[in-house]
Design a protein around this motif. Structure first.
Motif, PDB file in Angstrom:
ATOM      1  N   THR A 146       0.845  -1.190   0.000  1.00 40.08           N
ATOM      2  CA  THR A 146       0.000   0.000   0.000  1.00 40.08           C
ATOM      3  C   THR A 146       0.887   1.250   0.000  1.00 40.08           C
ATOM      4  OG1 THR A 146      -0.104   0.189   2.410  1.00 40.08           O
ATOM      5  CG2 THR A 146      -1.754  -1.225   1.343  1.00 40.08           C
ATOM      6  N   LEU A 147       0.291   2.374  -0.364  1.00 40.83           N
ATOM      7  CA  LEU A 147       1.027   3.635  -0.344  1.00 40.83           C
ATOM      8  C   LEU A 147       1.504   3.960   1.067  1.00 40.83           C
ATOM      9  CD1 LEU A 147      -1.234   5.804  -2.693  1.00 40.83           C
ATOM     10  CD2 LEU A 147       0.975   4.766  -3.246  1.00 40.83           C
ATOM     11  N   ARG A 148       0.653   3.659   2.049  1.00 41.60           N
ATOM     12  CA  ARG A 148       1.040   3.901   3.446  1.00 41.60           C
ATOM     13  C   ARG A 148       2.228   3.044   3.829  1.00 41.60           C
ATOM     14  NH1 ARG A 148      -3.445   3.322   8.051  1.00 41.60           N
ATOM     15  NH2 ARG A 148      -4.326   5.008   6.748  1.00 41.60           N
ATOM     16  N   ALA A 149       2.227   1.791   3.400  1.00 39.21           N
ATOM     17  CA  ALA A 149       3.336   0.900   3.724  1.00 39.21           C
ATOM     18  C   ALA A 149       4.646   1.434   3.153  1.00 39.21           C
ATOM     19  CB  ALA A 149       3.050  -0.497   3.175  1.00 39.21           C
ATOM     20  N   VAL A 150       4.613   1.873   1.909  1.00 39.79           N
ATOM     21  CA  VAL A 150       5.820   2.417   1.283  1.00 39.79           C
ATOM     22  C   VAL A 150       6.321   3.640   2.044  1.00 39.79           C
ATOM     23  CG1 VAL A 150       6.722   3.534  -0.795  1.00 39.79           C
ATOM     24  CG2 VAL A 150       5.270   1.517  -1.004  1.00 39.79           C
ATOM     25  N   ARG A 151       5.392   4.530   2.438  1.00 38.89           N
ATOM     26  CA  ARG A 151       5.775   5.739   3.167  1.00 38.89           C
ATOM     27  C   ARG A 151       6.428   5.401   4.504  1.00 38.89           C
ATOM     28  NH1 ARG A 151       3.124   8.262   7.078  1.00 38.89           N
ATOM     29  NH2 ARG A 151       1.108   7.280   6.591  1.00 38.89           N
ATOM     30  N   LEU A 152       5.849   4.440   5.235  1.00 40.27           N
ATOM     31  CA  LEU A 152       6.391   4.094   6.549  1.00 40.27           C
ATOM     32  C   LEU A 152       7.746   3.395   6.439  1.00 40.27           C
ATOM     33  CD1 LEU A 152       3.146   2.871   8.357  1.00 40.27           C
ATOM     34  CD2 LEU A 152       4.409   4.994   8.759  1.00 40.27           C
ATOM     35  N   ILE A 153       7.886   2.530   5.444  1.00 38.73           N
ATOM     36  CA  ILE A 153       9.182   1.871   5.236  1.00 38.73           C
ATOM     37  C   ILE A 153      10.248   2.919   4.920  1.00 38.73           C
ATOM     38  CG2 ILE A 153      10.474   0.268   3.773  1.00 38.73           C
ATOM     39  CD1 ILE A 153       7.829  -1.264   3.362  1.00 38.73           C
ATOM     40  N   ALA A 154       9.878   3.882   4.069  1.00 40.87           N
ATOM     41  CA  ALA A 154      10.832   4.902   3.631  1.00 40.87           C
ATOM     42  C   ALA A 154      11.287   5.817   4.761  1.00 40.87           C
ATOM     43  CB  ALA A 154      10.221   5.729   2.502  1.00 40.87           C
ATOM     44  N   GLN A 155      10.480   5.929   5.816  1.00 41.97           N
ATOM     45  CA  GLN A 155      10.835   6.831   6.913  1.00 41.97           C
ATOM     46  C   GLN A 155      11.414   6.097   8.121  1.00 41.97           C
ATOM     47  OE1 GLN A 155       6.916   8.556   7.704  1.00 41.97           O
ATOM     48  NE2 GLN A 155       6.818   7.480   9.676  1.00 41.97           N
ATOM     49  N   SER A 156      11.607   4.793   8.006  1.00 42.10           N
ATOM     50  CA  SER A 156      12.093   4.001   9.144  1.00 42.10           C
ATOM     51  C   SER A 156      13.559   3.614   8.959  1.00 42.10           C
ATOM     52  CB  SER A 156      11.238   2.736   9.311  1.00 42.10           C
ATOM     53  OG  SER A 156       9.884   3.067   9.569  1.00 42.10           O
ATOM     54  N   PRO A 157      14.447   4.053   9.847  1.00 42.02           N
ATOM     55  CA  PRO A 157      15.873   3.727   9.740  1.00 42.02           C
ATOM     56  C   PRO A 157      16.186   2.255   9.984  1.00 42.02           C
ATOM     57  CG  PRO A 157      15.525   5.666  11.119  1.00 42.02           C
ATOM     58  CD  PRO A 157      14.195   5.009  10.930  1.00 42.02           C
ATOM     59  N   VAL A 158      15.224   1.533  10.590  1.00 41.81           N
ATOM     60  CA  VAL A 158      15.416   0.101  10.848  1.00 41.81           C
ATOM     61  C   VAL A 158      14.256  -0.661  10.220  1.00 41.81           C
ATOM     62  CG1 VAL A 158      15.627  -1.707  12.606  1.00 41.81           C
ATOM     63  CG2 VAL A 158      16.617   0.565  13.022  1.00 41.81           C
ATOM     64  N   CYS A 159      14.579  -1.732   9.513  1.00 36.13           N
ATOM     65  CA  CYS A 159      13.563  -2.565   8.865  1.00 36.13           C
ATOM     66  C   CYS A 159      13.806  -4.018   9.237  1.00 36.13           C
ATOM     67  CB  CYS A 159      13.628  -2.382   7.350  1.00 36.13           C
ATOM     68  SG  CYS A 159      12.416  -3.367   6.443  1.00 36.13           S
ATOM     69  N   VAL A 160      12.815  -4.623   9.897  1.00 36.73           N
ATOM     70  CA  VAL A 160      12.898  -6.028  10.300  1.00 36.73           C
ATOM     71  C   VAL A 160      11.938  -6.812   9.414  1.00 36.73           C
ATOM     72  CG1 VAL A 160      12.659  -7.678  12.190  1.00 36.73           C
ATOM     73  CG2 VAL A 160      13.403  -5.323  12.665  1.00 36.73           C
ATOM     74  N   TYR A 161      12.439  -7.836   8.741  1.00 35.78           N
ATOM     75  CA  TYR A 161      11.642  -8.545   7.739  1.00 35.78           C
ATOM     76  C   TYR A 161      11.928 -10.044   7.780  1.00 35.78           C
ATOM     77  CZ  TYR A 161      15.999  -8.990   5.121  1.00 35.78           C
ATOM     78  OH  TYR A 161      17.283  -9.304   4.757  1.00 35.78           O
ATOM     79  N   ALA A 162      11.006 -10.824   7.207  1.00 36.46           N
ATOM     80  CA  ALA A 162      11.202 -12.272   7.103  1.00 36.46           C
ATOM     81  C   ALA A 162      11.715 -12.586   5.700  1.00 36.46           C
ATOM     82  CB  ALA A 162       9.893 -13.004   7.364  1.00 36.46           C
ATOM     83  N   GLY A 163      12.975 -12.903   5.588  1.00 36.51           N
ATOM     84  CA  GLY A 163      13.596 -13.097   4.281  1.00 36.51           C
ATOM     85  C   GLY A 163      13.042 -14.253   3.479  1.00 36.51           C
ATOM     86  N   THR A 164      12.377 -15.177   4.148  1.00 34.14           N
ATOM     87  CA  THR A 164      11.824 -16.336   3.443  1.00 34.14           C
ATOM     88  C   THR A 164      10.721 -15.937   2.482  1.00 34.14           C
ATOM     89  OG1 THR A 164      12.278 -17.698   5.391  1.00 34.14           O
ATOM     90  CG2 THR A 164      10.764 -18.613   3.761  1.00 34.14           C
ATOM     91  N   TYR A 165       9.981 -14.878   2.812  1.00 30.19           N
ATOM     92  CA  TYR A 165       8.746 -14.584   2.097  1.00 30.19           C
ATOM     93  C   TYR A 165       8.778 -13.324   1.240  1.00 30.19           C
ATOM     94  CZ  TYR A 165       6.954 -18.005   5.424  1.00 30.19           C
ATOM     95  OH  TYR A 165       6.756 -19.145   6.160  1.00 30.19           O
ATOM     96  N   LEU A 166       9.786 -12.480   1.390  1.00 34.35           N
ATOM     97  CA  LEU A 166       9.758 -11.192   0.718  1.00 34.35           C
ATOM     98  C   LEU A 166      10.799 -11.089  -0.395  1.00 34.35           C
ATOM     99  CD1 LEU A 166       9.349  -8.728   3.719  1.00 34.35           C
ATOM    100  CD2 LEU A 166       7.569  -9.731   2.288  1.00 34.35           C
ATOM    101  N   ASP A 167      10.423 -10.396  -1.451  1.00 34.78           N
ATOM    102  CA  ASP A 167      11.344 -10.108  -2.538  1.00 34.78           C
ATOM    103  C   ASP A 167      12.206  -8.908  -2.136  1.00 34.78           C
ATOM    104  OD1 ASP A 167      11.928 -10.720  -5.497  1.00 34.78           O
ATOM    105  OD2 ASP A 167      11.670  -8.541  -5.494  1.00 34.78           O
ATOM    106  N   ARG A 168      13.428  -8.868  -2.630  1.00 39.02           N
ATOM    107  CA  ARG A 168      14.332  -7.766  -2.287  1.00 39.02           C
ATOM    108  C   ARG A 168      13.775  -6.413  -2.726  1.00 39.02           C
ATOM    109  NH1 ARG A 168      17.911  -8.767   1.532  1.00 39.02           N
ATOM    110  NH2 ARG A 168      19.087  -6.965   0.774  1.00 39.02           N
ATOM    111  N   GLU A 169      12.857  -6.423  -3.711  1.00 32.32           N
ATOM    112  CA  GLU A 169      12.262  -5.175  -4.181  1.00 32.32           C
ATOM    113  C   GLU A 169      11.517  -4.462  -3.053  1.00 32.32           C
ATOM    114  OE1 GLU A 169       9.062  -3.571  -7.528  1.00 32.32           O
ATOM    115  OE2 GLU A 169       9.574  -5.695  -7.434  1.00 32.32           O
TER     116      GLU A 169
END
Length: 249
Positions: free
Chosen positions: A17-40
């Motif tokens: 979502t647009l909100r998701a992109v905005r929040l990711i872009a403003q967060s200096p730390v990103c915690v993610y599950a590498g099994t399920y997400l594309d590097r994009e």
């Protein structure tokens, strides 16, 4: 500073979502599950962001990362595969953050089952065929299901079933569900939907287990069962019928 639980969708970077992109872009730390997400997806993080893959961390270790970052004055994008409202462990993490006095919020995302249904072009609630969708999971080596949530009970309703965490038990589940739906009931299995390794299997309860075995699927897959997947000759929705349209006076 806030921990943002963000639905990262089924994995593709353009299903945020647009909100998701905005929040990711403003967060200096990103915690993610590498099994399920594309590097994009991670490309939306700001330059120099700390990227933490959570797939090998337990809940306490993940919480430690979240608490340490926010106390250091940084927002955290905590990416959840699919939508955070289903099987995301948000409840456990939020409880720990509450105890630590850390603020948090939730941004919804595209669920894996919705992406799979879109890929095969099927509505899961077809008039006169199925008007309910049950989101549930298999139970074998995971947390016990609460009393009354046995799969047979859900299957007896005839609703469209969406099975998470079930791909390793497809043969057993197919045999159990065939008692209620019939062996020729259609099934769709979506693996890594929207990602480069995307695979969709179409079959019935009689043959889907053989297809899953042949494809070697062991994780990151959702199973959808129900007659809505191959509905023919169904009635028109009352909502859009001519008799429901307002008349000019």
């Amino acid at each position: 500073m806030t921990v943002h639980f963000i639905g990262a969708g089924p994995g593709a970077g353009d299903l945020l979502t647009l909100r998701a992109v905005r929040l990711i872009a403003q967060s200096p730390v990103c915690v993610y599950a590498g099994t399920y997400l594309d590097r994009e997806v991670l490309s939306h993080a700001p330059e120099g962001a700390q990227l933490v893959d959570s797939q090998h961390l337990d809940l306490d270790q993940i919480t430690e990362v979240l608490v340490r970052a926010t106390r250091a004055g940084m927002d955290v994008a905590r990416l959840c595969s699919g939508d955070p409202s289903v099987y995301s462990a948000v409840a456990e993490q939020a409880r720990r953050l509450d105890r630590a006095g850390i603020p948090w919020d939730v941004t919804p995302g595209v669920s894996a089952y919705a992406a799979a249904a879109a890929l095969v072009g099927r509505e899961l609630t077809v008039p006169g065929v199925a008007q309910s969708v049950v989101l549930t999971r298999a139970q074998r080596d995971s947390t016990h299901m609460p009393p009354g949530e046995e799969l047979a009970r859900f299957a007896a309703t005839g609703a469209t079933l969406v099975l998470h965490l079930a791909i390793r038990h497809t043969r057993r589940l197919a045999a159990e569900l065939a008692v209620h739906y019939g062996r020729d009931c259609p099934v769709v299995v979506g693996s890594q939907v929207s990602l480069p390794g995307e695979l969709v299997l179409r079959g019935t309860l009689a043959d889907i287990a053989d297809q899953v075995q042949a494809a070697g699927l062991r994780q990151a897959a959702v199973v959808i069962v129900g007659w809505a997947l191959d509905a023919q000759g169904f009635v028109e929705s009352h909502l859009y019928s001519a008799r429901c349209r307002p008349t000019s006076g």
